[in-house]
Scaffold this motif. Sequence first.
Motif, PDB file in Angstrom:
ATOM      1  N   ARG A 162       0.828  -1.227   0.000  1.00 20.34           N
ATOM      2  CA  ARG A 162       0.000   0.000   0.000  1.00 20.34           C
ATOM      3  C   ARG A 162       0.853   1.264   0.000  1.00 20.34           C
ATOM      4  NH1 ARG A 162      -5.460   1.361   1.651  1.00 20.34           N
ATOM      5  NH2 ARG A 162      -5.639   3.134   3.041  1.00 20.34           N
ATOM      6  N   TYR A 188      -3.013   4.917  -5.775  1.00 25.23           N
ATOM      7  CA  TYR A 188      -2.860   5.944  -4.742  1.00 25.23           C
ATOM      8  C   TYR A 188      -2.893   5.294  -3.345  1.00 25.23           C
ATOM      9  CZ  TYR A 188      -3.624  10.357  -2.248  1.00 25.23           C
ATOM     10  OH  TYR A 188      -3.524  11.418  -1.389  1.00 25.23           O
ATOM     11  N   TYR A 189      -4.037   4.789  -2.951  1.00 24.72           N
ATOM     12  CA  TYR A 189      -4.109   4.009  -1.706  1.00 24.72           C
ATOM     13  C   TYR A 189      -4.733   2.648  -2.017  1.00 24.72           C
ATOM     14  CZ  TYR A 189      -2.463   7.375   1.713  1.00 24.72           C
ATOM     15  OH  TYR A 189      -1.678   8.202   2.459  1.00 24.72           O
ATOM     16  N   GLU A 238      -8.461   2.346  -3.023  1.00 24.87           N
ATOM     17  CA  GLU A 238      -9.301   3.196  -2.172  1.00 24.87           C
ATOM     18  C   GLU A 238      -9.112   4.668  -2.509  1.00 24.87           C
ATOM     19  OE1 GLU A 238      -8.208   2.129   1.897  1.00 24.87           O
ATOM     20  OE2 GLU A 238     -10.204   2.763   2.480  1.00 24.87           O
ATOM     21  N   GLY A 239      -7.862   5.061  -2.688  1.00 27.66           N
ATOM     22  CA  GLY A 239      -7.545   6.474  -2.876  1.00 27.66           C
ATOM     23  C   GLY A 239      -8.053   7.004  -4.198  1.00 27.66           C
ATOM     24  N   LEU A 299      -8.947   8.302   4.500  1.00 29.52           N
ATOM     25  CA  LEU A 299      -7.703   7.713   4.018  1.00 29.52           C
ATOM     26  C   LEU A 299      -6.575   8.001   4.997  1.00 29.52           C
ATOM     27  CD1 LEU A 299      -7.678   8.502   0.196  1.00 29.52           C
ATOM     28  CD2 LEU A 299      -7.849   6.260   1.271  1.00 29.52           C
ATOM     29  N   GLN A 320     -12.837  11.932  -7.464  1.00 30.60           N
ATOM     30  CA  GLN A 320     -12.661  12.267  -6.048  1.00 30.60           C
ATOM     31  C   GLN A 320     -12.493  13.774  -5.868  1.00 30.60           C
ATOM     32  OE1 GLN A 320     -12.877   9.412  -3.785  1.00 30.60           O
ATOM     33  NE2 GLN A 320     -13.694   9.017  -5.822  1.00 30.60           N
TER      34      GLN A 320
END
Lengths: 297, 388
Positions: free
Chosen positions: A240, A269-270, A287-288, B317, B353
Amino acid sequence: MKNRCSVQYGLLLALALSLALAGQAWSRSASGWQWSLVLKQDKVSDAMRMPTALFIDGKQGHYYVVDSGRNRLLSFDRQGRLLHIFNAGKGLKTPYDMVRTDSGDIWVVEKGKNSLSRIDLKARRITTATLRYRGALVYPDRLEAADLLYVLDKASGRIIAYDPSSLKARTAFTCPDCASGFVDFRIHSGRLWALDRQDRQICRFRLDGTLEKTLPLDGRLNFPVSLAIGPSGSLYVLDRHSRDIVVYDQAGRFRYRFLDRGISRGQLYYPVEIRFDPWGGLCVVDEGNARVEIFRR
Amino acid sequence: MIRVSMILLLLVLAAASAPAWARADAGTCFSCHDRAAFTGRVVHRPVAGGRCGVCHNPHVARFKGLLRQRQDTLCYSCHRQQKRLFARGVVHQPVADGRCTGCHTPHAGSRDLLRKDLASACFGCHKDLARKYRYTHQPYARGECGSCHRPHQADNLELLVRNGDRLCLTCHAGEDLAAGHGGFPVPAAGCLSCHNPHGSSRAALVRDELHPPYRKGCSGCHRPGGLTMARCLECHPDVQKQMLTTHSHLTRQDSNSCLNCHSPHAGDTGALLKGPVRLLCVSCHLRTLNGYRKSRFKHPDIQDCSSCHEPHGSSHLAMLKGDGIKVCVRCHEDQGKFTHPVGPGVLDRQTGQEVTCVSCHNPMGTQYSYQLVRDGKKALCVVCHRAY
């Protein structure tokens, strides 16, 4: 004679330089993985937020994405077209992982309720269950389904197999010498493979809970969060914090790493989870960047 | 044959015409520089040998002090073994930064060419440490930092010479230890979870703040069923809520996650942490700290990770305390009012996003100024503004 020597030295030098450059580039080019597809909401204003997991229904040819930040599940076809958005009547609270069993039921880890929830689509009913193991409260994290439901308990770091009908614990998979337990696992070829982040190792269990082998991974890993076992048995570990995938052979020897950080197509990104689909795709849940990227060779 | 002779002749001439500073003694240098400043209990060998030119170029140099190379490169050119050793394990920040002269004088000084005594060198940077407590650990009071810490590199966090209890037990062993822990049902262990190794206002260096149930006795927590996390959460339901988030710090095999960071008995502050926040974090996230240290541009003064990150759990995050704007504008108020458009409605078309501060900046460090994730002259902007 003199000129011939010079030419030979020149050739040798060029060869040495080429080998050095090729060696540097090898670890990326050797991967051969190419971006193929993305699973995301086309409508930007309705984009996913912090997707955390992917489930692949090989029989139906569907991908299911857990959109944790928007409390919903999304299904896509093999071409990446959005099929359905499902939020169980706004009944989901921080869903994190899911599986769909042969009976058609969907099981969802809901972190917001600390439950393993069963969604009966036909009856349009959600049943939440708080899991326990030897009296201790279980905090479900990752989920896999075979004959039993395999649940990673975030609190203890162990994987517990539950009977889906009674939710009684049948087997547990515990790392004997882990500092913090497991962070992800896969069931592959009748074995359970579990990733231990803190000690950077992979444990292989028989499905009766017996530890068969421990594979220490080398020091290249920064923050491993997920693993997948490739069709040829290679071990793919998602890092990650390094925003890439590190590939090891079955003995735990490093082979190569690929992908890098960013928001553009094919970049991470994540990233939070990797899985292989039955059609040769390596899927990365990011996720990111709020999408699932699928790579193929 | 003639060609070989010519080459030899050139070599001899080159050696003979070498600059005076490279072969002469330091007499020339000391005609301006006070010789007394280069004397002390211990004199660096090149200085003692009058070989100033080993480190300095008398005419011109790219580095301050007319140094021939960066100071750590110069030091390691002789101290080669140290270079290898100092690249391993936990490395003291000045060493990692190559600031050898932060503690050492390159010419002459006290033992080990230290600028001052060891304790003064340590406290020169570690100013937040109290010099004295009501009850002060004797080695600390005597300024013997080296009794417990290594100055350059160690295999253990906090540069400790040994890990955990082993370090304490080198001095505190035997009957005294058992007598001091009379009534404890198990052998004393996890010393630092209750004792402050430097000092305390309590006798026996017990940390200043006691857990209220512990103050009353043991049975508040030590009941049948074991000291589980559920027992902690009985009194701390607010923490339970933080655990029910996308990412949490529930991580401990067969034990109580709370005890990863908190002492159940005593701590330096009300949070009963086992040590400074950053130390607790790097006990697992050491690579994150190393990455931060190696970055050319980074957010300054990151001492307390919990300033930005939620240590129990968060649905943002990186376990941030809020989204990538809220966390930043708590301090950067001006940027919160006047900046490149960010926030709700400002969406990155590639990912859908919200554009936030961390879309462009990475406070944990990058190679670009202002902690930009790419070069701010162009590369960063064209990621989104492709038409330009």
